[in-house]
Write a protein that holds these residues in place. Sequence first.
Motif, PDB file in Angstrom:
ATOM      1  N   ALA A 226       1.053  -1.310  -0.114  1.00 32.34           N
ATOM      2  CA  ALA A 226      -0.315   0.065   0.058  1.00 32.34           C
ATOM      3  C   ALA A 226       0.760   1.392   0.203  1.00 32.34           C
ATOM      4  O   ALA A 226       2.125   1.474   0.537  1.00 32.34           O
ATOM      5  N   TRP A 227       0.061   2.655   0.037  1.00 34.72           N
ATOM      6  CA  TRP A 227       1.045   4.213  -0.977  1.00 34.72           C
ATOM      7  C   TRP A 227       1.960   4.075   0.162  1.00 34.72           C
ATOM      8  O   TRP A 227       3.166   4.273   0.684  1.00 34.72           O
ATOM      9  N   PRO A 228       1.480   4.299   1.755  1.00 31.41           N
ATOM     10  CA  PRO A 228       2.130   4.411   2.747  1.00 31.41           C
ATOM     11  C   PRO A 228       3.139   3.761   2.667  1.00 31.41           C
ATOM     12  O   PRO A 228       4.246   3.983   4.125  1.00 31.41           O
ATOM     13  N   VAL A 229       3.585   2.172   2.436  1.00 32.77           N
ATOM     14  CA  VAL A 229       4.646   1.438   2.745  1.00 32.77           C
ATOM     15  C   VAL A 229       5.499   1.576   1.664  1.00 32.77           C
ATOM     16  O   VAL A 229       6.569   1.051   1.849  1.00 32.77           O
ATOM     17  N   ALA A 230       4.942   1.997   0.474  1.00 29.09           N
ATOM     18  CA  ALA A 230       4.912   1.396  -0.810  1.00 29.09           C
ATOM     19  C   ALA A 230       6.659   2.793  -0.666  1.00 29.09           C
ATOM     20  O   ALA A 230       7.500   3.116  -1.582  1.00 29.09           O
ATOM     21  N   HIS A 231       5.933   4.049  -0.172  1.00 26.36           N
ATOM     22  CA  HIS A 231       6.254   5.560  -0.118  1.00 26.36           C
ATOM     23  C   HIS A 231       6.889   5.063   1.843  1.00 26.36           C
ATOM     24  O   HIS A 231       6.104   6.514   2.089  1.00 26.36           O
ATOM     25  N   PRO A 232       7.651   5.176   1.918  1.00 28.57           N
ATOM     26  CA  PRO A 232       7.505   5.033   4.037  1.00 28.57           C
ATOM     27  C   PRO A 232       7.950   6.026   4.016  1.00 28.57           C
ATOM     28  O   PRO A 232       7.298   6.802   5.499  1.00 28.57           O
TER      29      PRO A 232
END
Length: 260
Positions: A226-232
């Motif tokens: 998900a976005w928050p983990v893919a762009h931490p």
Amino acid sequence: MSTLAYDGMAMVGRQLRRVRNNPGLAILTQVMPINMLLFFGYVFGSALAMPGREYRSFLVPGLLAATAAGGIMTGMFQAAQDTHRGVTDRFRTMPVSRAAVPLGQAVADLVVTAVGTVPLLLTGLAVGWRIEGGAAGALGAVGLLLLFRFACTWIGILLGLLTRSEEAAGQLGAATFVLPLLSNAYIPAGGLTPWLRTVAEWNPISAVTTALRDLFGNAPVPGNAAWPVAHPVAGSLVWCAALIALCAPLAVRRYARGER
């Protein structure tokens, strides 16, 4: 602003003296993550696909993020304790900036956390964890960690002012131990069932944990998350900004209004 700064520093001093006069609680909160590192690192590491030192390197950033999330519990308990014992009411009768009291608690907690993180980092180094991403990345990781702790403390302060009870705050605070379990702090989220993986990857702790692993150079960023983990790093900053922007004004307003 000068009044807020002066009163805020006075409240920071009060909170630091409070910690000094209750060293047992401070020691307990620092010893627990070290015990978890030793237990998880040497027990879980033998059961996962990343055994031994590899798992401990994976685990240390997760424990750092989980410890920062513990600001919810400490912030809630201290705010509820002051409210329950009438300390907050006495402060309201004094010519003190309304924002200074909760702000002083949050800043003092940040100072204590910064000092208390050192033993965990040293223990991590002793069991094989290493900073592999360079000095700039390590400094960025520490800064992000403290920012997340600051945001979590504001959540706790708001909840403590709302509960107004030490017992309720203690019970609710104990429930916050579940939050790191619903994240990638201790195990990779990729092996979870789809719905649980979604919950874990949108957990702010997961974004912060992944950012710390990336900045410390301990593990690559998963590309199919998900976005928050893919762009931490960006995800962590967005989470922290949102939590502070939401909880800090509400906590100050709640403190100023009292029971009304």
